[in-house]
Design a protein around this motif. Structure first.
Motif, mmCIF file in Angstrom:
data_model
loop_
_atom_site.group_PDB
_atom_site.id
_atom_site.type_symbol
_atom_site.label_atom_id
_atom_site.label_comp_id
_atom_site.label_asym_id
_atom_site.label_seq_id
_atom_site.Cartn_x
_atom_site.Cartn_y
_atom_site.Cartn_z
ATOM 1 N N THR A 6 0.730 -0.799 -0.100
ATOM 2 C CA THR A 6 -0.254 -0.394 0.538
ATOM 3 C C THR A 6 0.852 1.316 0.059
ATOM 4 O O THR A 6 1.085 2.103 -0.699
ATOM 5 N N PRO A 73 -12.121 -1.950 -2.576
ATOM 6 C CA PRO A 73 -12.082 -0.276 -1.824
ATOM 7 C C PRO A 73 -10.709 0.044 -1.628
ATOM 8 O O PRO A 73 -10.513 1.542 -1.421
ATOM 9 N N GLY A 74 -10.188 -0.789 -0.584
ATOM 10 C CA GLY A 74 -9.098 -0.423 -0.179
ATOM 11 C C GLY A 74 -7.072 0.015 -1.582
ATOM 12 O O GLY A 74 -6.753 0.908 -2.088
ATOM 13 N N ASP A 77 -8.282 3.222 -3.159
ATOM 14 C CA ASP A 77 -7.944 4.578 -2.322
ATOM 15 C C ASP A 77 -6.445 4.784 -2.016
ATOM 16 O O ASP A 77 -6.467 5.617 -1.905
ATOM 17 N N SER A 78 -5.768 3.491 -2.280
ATOM 18 C CA SER A 78 -4.507 3.767 -2.419
ATOM 19 C C SER A 78 -3.704 4.084 -3.769
ATOM 20 O O SER A 78 -2.742 4.128 -4.040
ATOM 21 N N MET A 94 -17.690 5.104 -2.767
ATOM 22 C CA MET A 94 -16.513 5.676 -4.095
ATOM 23 C C MET A 94 -16.873 6.382 -4.488
ATOM 24 O O MET A 94 -18.319 6.027 -4.378
ATOM 25 N N SER A 210 -11.909 6.790 -6.620
ATOM 26 C CA SER A 210 -11.451 7.139 -4.771
ATOM 27 C C SER A 210 -11.960 8.269 -5.167
ATOM 28 O O SER A 210 -11.111 9.157 -5.441
ATOM 29 N N GLN A 211 -12.150 9.385 -3.936
ATOM 30 C CA GLN A 211 -12.561 10.194 -3.968
ATOM 31 C C GLN A 211 -10.936 11.252 -3.615
ATOM 32 O O GLN A 211 -11.340 12.442 -4.073
ATOM 33 N N ARG A 212 -10.989 10.545 -3.464
ATOM 34 C CA ARG A 212 -8.992 10.998 -2.466
ATOM 35 C C ARG A 212 -8.530 11.464 -4.623
ATOM 36 O O ARG A 212 -7.337 12.075 -4.365
#
Length: 234
Positions: A6, A73-74, A77-78, A94, A210-212
């Motif tokens: 990650t 999800p991870g 996000d990563s 998401m 992802s929002q990120r």
């Protein structure tokens, strides 16, 4: 050690972000976009996507992989996965945009008695009980439909990939449950597509991210490209 993959993915995304700053030039970029897709997703989306990339981003590369939903999800996000294509109702937290809607039908070989029966709607449920089925492990909704109709005892074969279904259906009396859009490409001289009106059979395939990375220039550019590759998008 558990965190290492990650952290490495996050560092790679930071390096990419610093390199591109607030600008992404698709004609100059050598970025690798990593996509979550099933085998059906690869069949449905990659041809148009790669054709578009050839003219707009000739040095951009694509890698696809299938990630288990619990890990997706991870991965998003990563930054290990840039975007995910699919019908993913369990994917929470998401952002997403709809790509297409479809519903499930049955495909059998053209000589199958079910293809000749012309079953009327009120007799369809009984006709379905006489079929034996093949399912694809990575497309869980096919088995969900069988369980809902209490037909899971009729499941005779479970395979790993969709690509094996055409030859299996052609050479056996097994019935495959699959999206209508996919079934429509099977040659009518060899296969029959029957819509039995399955309950809760409609689904929406979406693009997820992802929002990120919502405002990250490369990710945003790729999402726009992917959305533009699907005609008649809902």
């Amino acid at each position: 050690e558990r965190l290492a993959p990650t952290v490495q993915a996050a560092l790679s995304m930071l390096e990419q972000a610093f390199a591109e700053s607030d600008h992404f030039d698709p004609r100059q970029s050598q970025r690798v976009f990593r996509l979550h897709m099933s085998d059906i997703g690869e069949w449905r989306f990659l041809p148009a996507l790669m054709a578009k990339l050839r003219s707009t981003a000739p040095t951009v590369r694509i890698e696809t992989q299938y990630v288990e939903q619990a890990e997706l999800p991870g991965a998003l996000d990563s930054g290990a996965i840039d975007v995910a294509f699919g019908f993913l109702p369990q994917l929470k937290g998401m952002l997403s945009r709809s790509l297409l809607t479809d519903h499930y039908v049955i495909v059998v070989n053209k000589d199958h008695p079910f293809a000749q029966g012309g079953e009327r709607p009120r007799r369809m449920r009984e006709a379905l009980k006489r079929l034996q089925y093949v399912a694809v492990r990575t497309h869980g909704d096919t088995t969900r439909i069988l369980q809902m109709l209490r037909l899971d005892s009729q499941l005779r074969l479970t395979v790993e990939h969709f690509t094996s279904l055409p030859s299996i259906v052609k050479e056996t009396d097994l019935a495959a449950i699959m999206p209508k859009e996919i079934g429509s490409i099977f040659p009518p001289s060899e296969y029959a597509v029957i819509d039995p009106g399955f309950p809760m059979a409609q689904f929406t395939v979406s693009l997820h991210w992802s929002q990120r990375f919502d405002n990250e220039p490369g990710n945003r550019w790729f999402r726009q490209l992917a959305l533009g590759c699907v005609p008649n998008r809902p």
